[in-house]
Design a protein around this motif. Structure first.
Motif, short mmCIF file in Angstrom:
data_model
loop_
_atom_site.label_atom_id
_atom_site.label_comp_id
_atom_site.label_asym_id
_atom_site.label_seq_id
_atom_site.Cartn_x
_atom_site.Cartn_y
_atom_site.Cartn_z
N SER A 1 -12.17 -2.07 1.85
CA SER A 1 -12.15 -3.47 1.45
C SER A 1 -12.87 -3.63 0.12
O SER A 1 -13.86 -2.94 -0.16
CB SER A 1 -12.79 -4.37 2.52
N THR B 1 -17.90 -14.91 4.33
CA THR B 1 -17.97 -14.36 5.68
C THR B 1 -16.72 -14.69 6.48
O THR B 1 -16.16 -13.84 7.18
CB THR B 1 -19.22 -14.89 6.40
N LYS C 1 -13.77 -12.61 5.25
CA LYS C 1 -13.81 -11.23 5.75
C LYS C 1 -13.45 -11.17 7.23
O LYS C 1 -12.77 -10.24 7.67
CB LYS C 1 -15.19 -10.61 5.52
N SER D 1 -10.65 -8.95 8.85
CA SER D 1 -10.99 -8.02 9.93
C SER D 1 -10.11 -8.25 11.15
O SER D 1 -9.64 -7.29 11.78
CB SER D 1 -12.47 -8.17 10.31
N VAL E 1 -20.81 -2.33 -1.67
CA VAL E 1 -21.27 -3.70 -1.90
C VAL E 1 -22.42 -3.67 -2.90
O VAL E 1 -23.38 -2.90 -2.75
CB VAL E 1 -21.73 -4.35 -0.58
N SER F 1 -23.87 -10.80 -1.17
CA SER F 1 -22.70 -10.15 -0.59
C SER F 1 -23.09 -9.32 0.63
O SER F 1 -22.35 -9.26 1.62
CB SER F 1 -22.01 -9.26 -1.63
N GLN F 2 -24.26 -8.68 0.57
CA GLN F 2 -24.71 -7.89 1.71
C GLN F 2 -24.94 -8.77 2.94
O GLN F 2 -24.57 -8.41 4.06
CB GLN F 2 -25.99 -7.14 1.35
N ASP G 1 -21.67 -9.59 4.50
CA ASP G 1 -21.11 -8.46 5.25
C ASP G 1 -21.83 -8.27 6.59
O ASP G 1 -21.21 -8.01 7.61
CB ASP G 1 -21.20 -7.17 4.42
N ALA H 1 -20.73 -6.01 9.70
CA ALA H 1 -20.81 -4.72 9.03
C ALA H 1 -22.25 -4.21 9.03
O ALA H 1 -23.20 -4.98 9.22
CB ALA H 1 -20.30 -4.83 7.60
N PHE I 1 -21.15 -0.20 3.21
CA PHE I 1 -21.06 -0.90 4.48
C PHE I 1 -19.82 -0.46 5.26
O PHE I 1 -18.76 -0.23 4.68
CB PHE I 1 -20.99 -2.41 4.26
N THR J 1 -17.53 -1.69 8.68
CA THR J 1 -17.24 -2.68 9.70
C THR J 1 -16.41 -2.01 10.78
O THR J 1 -15.27 -1.60 10.55
CB THR J 1 -16.44 -3.87 9.13
#
Length: 340
Positions: free
Chosen positions: A84, A100, A103, A107, A122, A129-130, A133, A138, A170, A172
């Motif tokens: 991603s 979020t 994503k 997902s 990331v 951004s972290q 995730d 993730a 990361f 997921t």
């Protein structure tokens, strides 16, 4: 803070003829500095959307105003782990958890089609951004020091100086993978085991059989990513000559191919990986994390070697306790003198 209400936001896949939407978003946020060059080619984006190599999700208002984008790349038909990327959040959506939700939409789409997971590099120049995730389920599996070229401009960076930046890796999890043994070098087994546990992966740390031996010659593939100015050495069969081969390849990549960093991937399903660590450490190659690699047909132990790149702990921002512990390990494994 003003912006669209949650029930005014819709999520959808881009159609093959809408490649220009991604190009426009990237240009708006990054100008011409984004380090994946095909995203500036409308025809190429459309082709990837059309043949399934790329899946693109956008969040927009019911009136059609774009708010957020996230893409997912597949290396080949039948892949069960996707990459991603191209995560772009426009100012009107920031602070509203739109990333979020975008994503999670992607997902869910991937899970319904049988994928086991998604991975992403990331940015570690800021935590936003972290955090998104992490909120989407993730977890960090490693840190790629010096991964992002100095040419990339990021308007959310806490430090605006132009230099190579690091990325948090990361993963997921979308579904259970196949149970498997994981053969990491003895010294790295504890951190690998913790990462497997945090990410809820089905790999079981194992030690090589007593009679395990290295073949005489290594089998590997070398990729040069000129957009990132990095080299990636994927080892599919570690051999007794690995240190000599890596030394030669690294010299070529640093001196002749213009690489600022080299990353070395070793197959974790091969007991030989647990037997080569000492030789590589003598070269100053250090721990980066565990990663999926389609060339190795599974998970790999990634090592890293930096050239003309100085790193300090303050350069890398993390957003979780696990991330902090993992970063401390990665930085602590660097050769003496590598930290600025």
């Amino acid at each position: 803070m003003h912006g669209p209400a949650a029930d005014e936001i819709v999520f959808r896949l881009l159609r093959p003829e809408e490649g220009g939407v991604l190009v426009s978003l990237i240009e708006t946020v990054y100008g011409d500095s984004y380090d994946v060059r095909w995203v500036y080619d409308v025809d190429e984006v459309c082709a990837r959307l059309a043949d399934g190599r790329y899946v693109s999700v956008v969040a927009e208002t019911r009136a059609g105003e774009l708010l957020c984008h996230m893409g997912m790349s597949l290396s080949a038909a039948g892949d069960v782990v996707a990459h991603s990327g191209q995560a772009v959040t426009l100012p009107a959506a920031r602070g509203r958890h739109v990333f979020t939700r975008t994503k999670r939409f992607l997902s869910d789409w991937a899970r319904e089609r049988g994928l086991c997971g998604m991975y992403a590099e990331v940015t570690a120049v800021h935590p936003y951004s972290q955090k998104a995730d992490l909120a989407a389920g993730a977890h960090e599996t490693g840190f790629l020091l010096g991964w992002i070229p100095a040419s990339v401009s990021n308007d959310a960076a806490l430090d605006r100086r132009r230099r190579r930046r690091s990325a948090a890796f990361f993963y997921t999890k979308l579904a259970d993978g196949t149970p498997r043994s994981v053969y990491a070098p003895e010294r790295h087994l504890p951190v690998v085991a913790r990462t497997l546990q945090v990410c809820d992966l089905r790999g079981a740390p194992a030690r090589p059989p007593a009679d395990a031996a290295l073949p005489a010659r290594s089998v590997l593939h070398v990729d040069v990513d000129r957009d990132h100015a990095i080299g990636l050495v994927t080892v599919t069969a570690p051999g007794a000559d690995l240190a000599d081969v890596v030394r030669a390849e690294r010299h070529h990549l640093f001196r002749h191919a213009g690489a600022d960093a080299v990353y070395l991937d070793l197959p974790l399903d091969d007991p030989a990986t647990a037997l080569v660590a000492d030789h590589l450490e003598e070269l100053g190659v250090s721990y980066a994390g565990i990663f999926p690699n389609h060339r190795a047909d599974g998970d790999v132990l990634r090592m890293q070697s930096l050239h003309r790149v100085r790193v300090t702990a303050d350069d890398v921002v993390v957003a979780s306790d696990h991330g902090r512990d993992l970063l401390d390990y990665v930085l602590g494994d660097l050769p003496a003198g590598s930290l600025g």
